[in-house]
Design a protein around this motif. Sequence first.
Motif, mmCIF file in Angstrom:
data_model
loop_
_atom_site.group_PDB
_atom_site.id
_atom_site.type_symbol
_atom_site.label_atom_id
_atom_site.label_comp_id
_atom_site.label_asym_id
_atom_site.label_seq_id
_atom_site.Cartn_x
_atom_site.Cartn_y
_atom_site.Cartn_z
ATOM 1 N N TYR A 55 0.851 -1.193 0.000
ATOM 2 C CA TYR A 55 0.000 0.000 0.000
ATOM 3 C C TYR A 55 0.881 1.236 0.000
ATOM 4 O O TYR A 55 1.652 1.467 0.956
ATOM 5 N N LEU A 56 0.795 2.030 -1.062
ATOM 6 C CA LEU A 56 1.576 3.270 -1.095
ATOM 7 C C LEU A 56 0.741 4.392 -0.507
ATOM 8 O O LEU A 56 -0.438 4.531 -0.860
ATOM 9 N N PRO A 57 1.298 5.179 0.400
ATOM 10 C CA PRO A 57 0.516 6.252 1.028
ATOM 11 C C PRO A 57 -0.164 7.142 -0.013
ATOM 12 O O PRO A 57 0.390 7.389 -1.080
ATOM 13 N N ASN A 58 -1.367 7.581 0.336
ATOM 14 C CA ASN A 58 -2.218 8.419 -0.498
ATOM 15 C C ASN A 58 -2.910 7.669 -1.625
ATOM 16 O O ASN A 58 -3.461 8.266 -2.529
ATOM 17 N N ASN A 59 -2.859 6.337 -1.578
ATOM 18 C CA ASN A 59 -3.681 5.561 -2.509
ATOM 19 C C ASN A 59 -5.152 5.637 -2.108
ATOM 20 O O ASN A 59 -6.032 5.320 -2.890
ATOM 21 N N ASN A 60 -5.364 6.052 -0.855
ATOM 22 C CA ASN A 60 -6.714 6.257 -0.331
ATOM 23 C C ASN A 60 -7.628 5.045 -0.439
ATOM 24 O O ASN A 60 -8.802 5.167 -0.748
ATOM 25 N N ILE A 61 -7.059 3.886 -0.190
ATOM 26 C CA ILE A 61 -7.897 2.690 -0.085
ATOM 27 C C ILE A 61 -8.089 2.440 1.413
ATOM 28 O O ILE A 61 -7.112 2.296 2.143
ATOM 29 N N LEU A 62 -9.303 2.441 1.858
ATOM 30 C CA LEU A 62 -9.541 2.262 3.282
ATOM 31 C C LEU A 62 -9.609 0.770 3.589
ATOM 32 O O LEU A 62 -10.622 0.121 3.363
ATOM 33 N N ALA A 63 -8.475 0.227 4.016
ATOM 34 C CA ALA A 63 -8.370 -1.215 4.217
ATOM 35 C C ALA A 63 -8.193 -1.517 5.704
ATOM 36 O O ALA A 63 -7.081 -1.525 6.204
ATOM 37 N N PRO A 64 -9.305 -1.758 6.397
ATOM 38 C CA PRO A 64 -9.214 -1.910 7.856
ATOM 39 C C PRO A 64 -8.414 -3.124 8.308
ATOM 40 O O PRO A 64 -7.987 -3.180 9.449
ATOM 41 N N HIS A 65 -8.234 -4.089 7.415
ATOM 42 C CA HIS A 65 -7.510 -5.293 7.842
ATOM 43 C C HIS A 65 -6.006 -5.171 7.622
ATOM 44 O O HIS A 65 -5.270 -6.108 7.875
ATOM 45 N N MET A 66 -5.591 -4.032 7.134
ATOM 46 C CA MET A 66 -4.160 -3.824 6.901
ATOM 47 C C MET A 66 -3.512 -3.461 8.239
ATOM 48 O O MET A 66 -3.362 -2.306 8.579
ATOM 49 N N LYS A 67 -3.204 -4.476 9.031
ATOM 50 C CA LYS A 67 -2.680 -4.175 10.362
ATOM 51 C C LYS A 67 -1.645 -5.212 10.778
ATOM 52 O O LYS A 67 -1.602 -6.324 10.250
ATOM 53 N N SER A 68 -0.856 -4.830 11.779
ATOM 54 C CA SER A 68 0.173 -5.731 12.310
ATOM 55 C C SER A 68 -0.503 -6.846 13.099
ATOM 56 O O SER A 68 -1.581 -6.642 13.652
ATOM 57 N N PRO A 69 0.077 -8.056 13.159
ATOM 58 C CA PRO A 69 1.442 -8.338 12.705
ATOM 59 C C PRO A 69 1.562 -8.714 11.224
ATOM 60 O O PRO A 69 2.665 -8.836 10.727
ATOM 61 N N GLU A 70 0.420 -8.894 10.515
ATOM 62 C CA GLU A 70 0.532 -9.301 9.102
ATOM 63 C C GLU A 70 1.182 -8.184 8.270
ATOM 64 O O GLU A 70 1.941 -8.448 7.358
ATOM 65 N N THR A 95 19.742 2.536 2.278
ATOM 66 C CA THR A 95 19.840 2.743 3.724
ATOM 67 C C THR A 95 20.371 1.446 4.323
ATOM 68 O O THR A 95 20.176 0.367 3.770
ATOM 69 N N ARG A 96 21.040 1.550 5.461
ATOM 70 C CA ARG A 96 21.596 0.362 6.112
ATOM 71 C C ARG A 96 20.673 -0.178 7.201
ATOM 72 O O ARG A 96 21.008 -1.139 7.869
ATOM 73 N N CYS A 97 19.540 0.494 7.417
ATOM 74 C CA CYS A 97 18.624 0.014 8.455
ATOM 75 C C CYS A 97 17.226 -0.188 7.891
ATOM 76 O O CYS A 97 16.673 0.703 7.242
ATOM 77 N N LEU A 98 16.693 -1.363 8.134
ATOM 78 C CA LEU A 98 15.319 -1.658 7.729
ATOM 79 C C LEU A 98 14.402 -1.222 8.867
ATOM 80 O O LEU A 98 14.205 -1.949 9.842
ATOM 81 N N ASN A 99 13.901 0.003 8.782
ATOM 82 C CA ASN A 99 13.051 0.551 9.847
ATOM 83 C C ASN A 99 11.595 0.168 9.613
ATOM 84 O O ASN A 99 11.014 0.538 8.594
ATOM 85 N N LEU A 100 11.027 -0.550 10.564
ATOM 86 C CA LEU A 100 9.629 -0.984 10.464
ATOM 87 C C LEU A 100 8.789 -0.305 11.538
ATOM 88 O O LEU A 100 9.259 -0.073 12.651
ATOM 89 N N LEU A 101 7.546 -0.038 11.186
ATOM 90 C CA LEU A 101 6.573 0.533 12.139
ATOM 91 C C LEU A 101 5.388 -0.404 12.226
ATOM 92 O O LEU A 101 4.869 -0.825 11.184
ATOM 93 N N LEU A 102 4.936 -0.717 13.426
ATOM 94 C CA LEU A 102 3.678 -1.451 13.515
ATOM 95 C C LEU A 102 2.568 -0.554 12.975
ATOM 96 O O LEU A 102 2.670 0.681 13.026
ATOM 97 N N THR A 103 1.517 -1.174 12.460
ATOM 98 C CA THR A 103 0.465 -0.360 11.845
ATOM 99 C C THR A 103 -0.934 -0.876 12.199
ATOM 100 O O THR A 103 -1.138 -2.091 12.315
ATOM 101 N N TYR A 104 -1.859 0.055 12.386
ATOM 102 C CA TYR A 104 -3.253 -0.271 12.733
ATOM 103 C C TYR A 104 -4.142 0.808 12.108
ATOM 104 O O TYR A 104 -3.710 1.960 11.987
ATOM 105 N N PRO A 105 -5.404 0.476 11.767
ATOM 106 C CA PRO A 105 -6.272 1.506 11.178
ATOM 107 C C PRO A 105 -6.485 2.687 12.111
ATOM 108 O O PRO A 105 -6.647 3.819 11.663
#
Length: 418
Positions: A55-70, A95-105
């Motif tokens: 999901y690329l930001p500003n695609n504006n698809i409201l996907a409530p199931h797009m959440k961590s840990p998946e 970049t030398r660091c794979l920075n991840l953020l947990l995500t929730y709707p």
Amino acid sequence: MSCIEHKTQPAPIGDDALDFNPFDAMEPRAPLKTPTDRKNGKHVKANDIPPQGVYLPNNNILAPHMKSPEYVQLSTAAAITLGIMGGRMYGCECTRCLNLLLTYPEGCRANCAYCGLARHREAERDYADRNFIRVDWPAVPMADIIDIVAKDAASSPFHRMCISMITHPRSEDDTFTVLEQWTDRIDPDAIPVSILSNPTTMSREDVKRTKDLGADIFTVALDAATPELFDRTRGKGVQSPHKWSKYWEIMLEARDIFGPQKFGAHIIVGMGETEYEVLNLVQELVDLGGHSHMFCFFPEQGSLMDHLPATPRDQWRRVQLARYLLDYRGVRVEQMRFDELGRVTDYGIPASELADIIEEGIAFRTSGCPGKFQDDISACDRPYGDSPPSDIASYPFQPKKKDLKRIRKQLDIPVTLE
Ligand code: SF4
């Protein structure tokens, strides 16, 4: 001039010549009320669109199931490096660091004043579309990320992976799951893992569990350098749940569980603290056996501090250089000298030694958890997370001759003529 004793020092506001951000000028604006239909990601959750791949930001698809840990979000720099997104970064191949953020709707439930992910933004922007440290964070299935990296972890461009927990009731459990999925397939010796924790909801047991599951370094985003600033920017001042004392409690647990050099704190410079205050904090962390990871304050678009000035480069360079000396060169804050406004006037070492350290340039690179090059070079290079490329605060690459010339000018330390 001698070391100052006070903790906060009022300074004039509105003076164009001011080369630092004083406390009184750095007041966040108050959060506005969120309309009921947007509270807690309600309008996103009202949909039932399944997420499909990246999901690329500003695609504006409201996907409530797009959440961590998946799902997790990752920085634009990490997405480019993984080959998930196209694009180039000024001065860096990757970049030398794979920075991840947990995500929730419903996103992060805290409201930190300087942060693009803060809760008040639900009034105007869905969580998956929010900017954070100046860039977009695409959402990607965690399994896809692991598949790409696991193909050849030993020669991956990433020297480290980092999970940022955010503030959410599910963040501990989902951090454990993401970490376990990663270490099941990727040797933590090949790519060590850092945890950027959420102390507010954590216990000692949770800290220990991250270590047991293979985390290498545990950090706490203190962000504000004093209790007063912490409260103003992340606590009661902005209806946010964080407490300075809880952050310290978890940091000290991490010190105990992870051991020396394996814990640290993030600190943002220029939110209203004095240079003396922030460098005392750095010294305190060094004395405890930890490290400080510094960020230059930048007015993040959409945040409660987006109307305030970025940290003047003079202030930032002085703190950056002094912090490097404290963290890596054995200099102590008591050796340094400060003026009556808390600004560094003497770094506590001979001028020729200081000139050599400036010339090496490492002090001005992004600071964070180490990578594979050397201890004082951070894997976490966060390209342009605290400044635009036109006026770099933290260099995500080794500063070149022209960069060092500029840095010396900002420090007001001219080249010594031989
Ligand atoms: S807890 Fe972290 S992610 Fe959440 S608003 Fe505060 S700084 Fe941002």
